[in-house]
Design a protein around this motif. Structure first.
Motif, PDB file in Angstrom:
ATOM      1  N   LEU A  97       0.844  -1.188   0.000  1.00  0.00           N
ATOM      2  CA  LEU A  97       0.000   0.000   0.000  1.00  0.00           C
ATOM      3  C   LEU A  97       0.887   1.249   0.000  1.00  0.00           C
ATOM      4  O   LEU A  97       1.715   1.424   0.888  1.00  0.00           O
ATOM      5  CB  LEU A  97      -0.903   0.013   1.239  1.00  0.00           C
ATOM      6  N   LEU A  98       0.697   2.088  -1.008  1.00  0.00           N
ATOM      7  CA  LEU A  98       1.487   3.306  -1.149  1.00  0.00           C
ATOM      8  C   LEU A  98       0.560   4.524  -1.157  1.00  0.00           C
ATOM      9  O   LEU A  98      -0.520   4.484  -1.736  1.00  0.00           O
ATOM     10  CB  LEU A  98       2.293   3.270  -2.450  1.00  0.00           C
ATOM     11  N   ARG A  99       1.015   5.586  -0.516  1.00  0.00           N
ATOM     12  CA  ARG A  99       0.276   6.850  -0.513  1.00  0.00           C
ATOM     13  C   ARG A  99       1.251   7.941  -0.953  1.00  0.00           C
ATOM     14  O   ARG A  99       1.922   8.562  -0.119  1.00  0.00           O
ATOM     15  CB  ARG A  99      -0.291   7.138   0.886  1.00  0.00           C
ATOM     16  N   PRO A 100       1.353   8.182  -2.263  1.00  0.00           N
ATOM     17  CA  PRO A 100       2.363   9.123  -2.770  1.00  0.00           C
ATOM     18  C   PRO A 100       2.235  10.523  -2.219  1.00  0.00           C
ATOM     19  O   PRO A 100       3.224  11.257  -2.151  1.00  0.00           O
ATOM     20  CB  PRO A 100       2.126   9.103  -4.283  1.00  0.00           C
ATOM     21  N   GLY A 101       1.023  10.933  -1.821  1.00  0.00           N
ATOM     22  CA  GLY A 101       0.866  12.234  -1.203  1.00  0.00           C
ATOM     23  C   GLY A 101       0.578  13.325  -2.213  1.00  0.00           C
ATOM     24  O   GLY A 101       0.827  13.180  -3.417  1.00  0.00           O
ATOM     25  N   PRO A 102       0.076  14.463  -1.733  1.00  0.00           N
ATOM     26  CA  PRO A 102      -0.308  15.557  -2.627  1.00  0.00           C
ATOM     27  C   PRO A 102       0.867  16.203  -3.336  1.00  0.00           C
ATOM     28  O   PRO A 102       0.691  16.925  -4.312  1.00  0.00           O
ATOM     29  CB  PRO A 102      -1.004  16.546  -1.682  1.00  0.00           C
ATOM     30  N   GLN A 103       2.103  15.950  -2.856  1.00  0.00           N
ATOM     31  CA  GLN A 103       3.263  16.565  -3.504  1.00  0.00           C
ATOM     32  C   GLN A 103       3.607  15.889  -4.830  1.00  0.00           C
ATOM     33  O   GLN A 103       4.430  16.406  -5.592  1.00  0.00           O
ATOM     34  CB  GLN A 103       4.486  16.535  -2.577  1.00  0.00           C
ATOM     35  N   ILE A 104       2.988  14.750  -5.111  1.00  0.00           N
ATOM     36  CA  ILE A 104       3.218  14.059  -6.386  1.00  0.00           C
ATOM     37  C   ILE A 104       2.006  14.307  -7.280  1.00  0.00           C
ATOM     38  O   ILE A 104       0.907  13.839  -6.966  1.00  0.00           O
ATOM     39  CB  ILE A 104       3.412  12.545  -6.191  1.00  0.00           C
ATOM     40  N   PRO A 105       2.153  15.005  -8.396  1.00  0.00           N
ATOM     41  CA  PRO A 105       1.015  15.222  -9.293  1.00  0.00           C
ATOM     42  C   PRO A 105       0.410  13.894  -9.736  1.00  0.00           C
ATOM     43  O   PRO A 105       1.147  12.956 -10.051  1.00  0.00           O
ATOM     44  CB  PRO A 105       1.644  15.963 -10.480  1.00  0.00           C
ATOM     45  N   PRO A 106      -0.915  13.780  -9.738  1.00  0.00           N
ATOM     46  CA  PRO A 106      -1.563  12.511 -10.085  1.00  0.00           C
ATOM     47  C   PRO A 106      -1.135  11.957 -11.438  1.00  0.00           C
ATOM     48  O   PRO A 106      -1.081  10.729 -11.618  1.00  0.00           O
ATOM     49  CB  PRO A 106      -3.054  12.866 -10.077  1.00  0.00           C
ATOM     50  N   GLU A 107      -0.802  12.824 -12.391  1.00  0.00           N
ATOM     51  CA  GLU A 107      -0.399  12.324 -13.707  1.00  0.00           C
ATOM     52  C   GLU A 107       0.928  11.574 -13.659  1.00  0.00           C
ATOM     53  O   GLU A 107       1.262  10.826 -14.583  1.00  0.00           O
ATOM     54  CB  GLU A 107      -0.312  13.469 -14.724  1.00  0.00           C
ATOM     55  N   ARG A 108       1.684  11.765 -12.569  1.00  0.00           N
ATOM     56  CA  ARG A 108       2.950  11.036 -12.445  1.00  0.00           C
ATOM     57  C   ARG A 108       2.780   9.687 -11.735  1.00  0.00           C
ATOM     58  O   ARG A 108       3.722   8.907 -11.673  1.00  0.00           O
ATOM     59  CB  ARG A 108       3.976  11.894 -11.705  1.00  0.00           C
ATOM     60  N   TRP A 109       1.594   9.438 -11.201  1.00  0.00           N
ATOM     61  CA  TRP A 109       1.357   8.151 -10.539  1.00  0.00           C
ATOM     62  C   TRP A 109       1.424   6.995 -11.526  1.00  0.00           C
ATOM     63  O   TRP A 109       1.602   5.847 -11.127  1.00  0.00           O
ATOM     64  CB  TRP A 109       0.004   8.157  -9.839  1.00  0.00           C
ATOM     65  N   GLY A 110       1.279   7.288 -12.808  1.00  0.00           N
ATOM     66  CA  GLY A 110       1.374   6.245 -13.819  1.00  0.00           C
ATOM     67  C   GLY A 110       2.739   5.580 -13.884  1.00  0.00           C
ATOM     68  O   GLY A 110       2.884   4.508 -14.485  1.00  0.00           O
ATOM     69  N   TRP A 111       3.733   6.209 -13.261  1.00  0.00           N
ATOM     70  CA  TRP A 111       5.062   5.597 -13.207  1.00  0.00           C
ATOM     71  C   TRP A 111       5.147   4.461 -12.191  1.00  0.00           C
ATOM     72  O   TRP A 111       6.106   3.682 -12.212  1.00  0.00           O
ATOM     73  CB  TRP A 111       6.115   6.654 -12.872  1.00  0.00           C
ATOM     74  N   LEU A 112       4.178   4.337 -11.283  1.00  0.00           N
ATOM     75  CA  LEU A 112       4.316   3.360 -10.204  1.00  0.00           C
ATOM     76  C   LEU A 112       4.439   1.913 -10.695  1.00  0.00           C
ATOM     77  O   LEU A 112       5.285   1.167 -10.189  1.00  0.00           O
ATOM     78  CB  LEU A 112       3.168   3.504  -9.206  1.00  0.00           C
ATOM     79  N   PRO A 113       3.641   1.434 -11.671  1.00  0.00           N
ATOM     80  CA  PRO A 113       3.868   0.068 -12.129  1.00  0.00           C
ATOM     81  C   PRO A 113       5.229  -0.120 -12.793  1.00  0.00           C
ATOM     82  O   PRO A 113       5.853  -1.178 -12.659  1.00  0.00           O
ATOM     83  CB  PRO A 113       2.718  -0.187 -13.112  1.00  0.00           C
ATOM     84  N   LEU A 114       5.724   0.909 -13.485  1.00  0.00           N
ATOM     85  CA  LEU A 114       7.049   0.808 -14.093  1.00  0.00           C
ATOM     86  C   LEU A 114       8.124   0.823 -13.011  1.00  0.00           C
ATOM     87  O   LEU A 114       9.126   0.094 -13.100  1.00  0.00           O
ATOM     88  CB  LEU A 114       7.268   1.941 -15.100  1.00  0.00           C
ATOM     89  N   LEU A 115       7.912   1.648 -11.985  1.00  0.00           N
ATOM     90  CA  LEU A 115       8.822   1.652 -10.840  1.00  0.00           C
ATOM     91  C   LEU A 115       8.852   0.278 -10.180  1.00  0.00           C
ATOM     92  O   LEU A 115       9.926  -0.230  -9.819  1.00  0.00           O
ATOM     93  CB  LEU A 115       8.379   2.727  -9.850  1.00  0.00           C
ATOM     94  N   GLY A 116       7.670  -0.335 -10.033  1.00  0.00           N
ATOM     95  CA  GLY A 116       7.617  -1.676  -9.462  1.00  0.00           C
ATOM     96  C   GLY A 116       8.394  -2.676 -10.289  1.00  0.00           C
ATOM     97  O   GLY A 116       9.049  -3.581  -9.758  1.00  0.00           O
TER      98      GLY A 116
END
Length: 289
Positions: A97-116
């Motif tokens: 479970l990850l909570r990137p927080g408001p400091q990370i723009p939502p459009e950058r959350w798409g990197w999370l599966p690639l980061l994984g």
């Protein structure tokens, strides 16, 4: 002998296959749940339908860094709702479970599966001693008898407004007769020096903590934290002729040229046009195709 989190009467069957012993939950917690670290809890279930679904249901009551592992996953899901199943204790079935927080723009959350994918590939390569590569966007590949085979996959799903459940499934010790399809692979079939899941799991979670921390510290900028370059370096898709199966039944064929700043695959078609693909299946084409 009993096993933590095993139901009453289940301990004998838990040890029925000594080549695939259960995970050592206490040792994993000692190694991974450290003050100031990302991981805040770690639970291992004997069997679960899907670790992603189970963790997502409980996300509202959990802090960031909750880890859920299953010895067996009976209804595991990949992208596009594909199933992912394997014999008990034959792989790593993990969600965090990850909570990137408001400091990370939502459009950058798409990197999370690639980061994984980068985190899993680097962690497993180090601990298993076998080469892994990445097929865009979320597959882990190994080489078995000279052929590229999928041995794992990543699935990221939103859980409420502020959380992401990142799941990982990896075939570790499956033999040829246990593969879900003949084109699949496993770390064991790729001649890994170790298929002991305890050190493999520790290596993956430590790698994930490092990459996630660097990405978040950079405000989700995959270029600034080195994630974009690392993904491109380990991506078997780049430089290949590919066919992208797009939503709506459309297809795009060309050369996989780059991974852009948003994690999309840039495909160059025969007429020189460059198209960024953000969703769809990618088929690696051979010359004969």
């Amino acid at each position: 002998m009993t096993h933590e989190n095993a139901p009453d009467g289940a301990s004998a069957s838990r040890w029925s296959d000594l080549d695939r012993p259960p995970l050592n939950v206490a040792a994993l917690r000692r190694a991974l749940l450290v003050p100031g670290g990302l991981w805040t809890s770690l639970d291992v279930l004997p069997s679960v339908g899907s670790t992603n679904s189970d963790l997502a249901e409980r996300a509202g009551d959990l802090p960031e860094g909750a880890v859920l592992v299953a010895e067996e996953q009976t209804a595991g899901r990949g992208r596009l709702d594909r199933s992912w199943t394997a014999p008990p204790r034959s792989g790593i079935f993990l969600s965090v479970l990850l909570r990137p927080g408001p400091q990370i723009p939502p459009e950058r959350w798409g990197w999370l599966p690639l980061l994984g994918g980068v985190a899993a590939a680097t962690g497993l390569a180090r601990a298993a001693g076998t080469d892994l590569s990445l097929k865009w966007p979320n597959d882990l590949l190994v080489t078995v008898d000279g052929e590229e085979r999928k041995t794992g996959g990543i699935l990221a799903e939103r859980a409420g407004d502020d959380a992401v459940v990142l799941g990982l499934g990896v075939n570790v010790s499956l033999d040829a007769g246990e593969l879900p399809v003949p084109t699949a692979g496993s770390l064991g079939l790729a001649n890994a020096v170790s298929t002991d899941r305890d050190p493999l799991l520790r290596a993956v979670l430590r790698s994930l903590e490092q990459w996630y921390g660097d990405w978040r510290a950079a405000g989700g900028d995959a270029g600034a934290c080195g994630l974009q370059a690392a993904y491109a370096a380990g991506c078997a898709t780049l430089g290949r002729e590919v066919r992208a199966e797009l939503p709506g039944g459309k297809a795009l064929t060309g050369e996989a040229a780059a991974i852009d700043g948003d994690g999309r695959l840039v495909v160059t078609t025969g007429d020189g046009e460059r198209t960024a693909v953000s969703a769809g299946d990618i088929v690696h084409l051979r010359p004969a195709d």
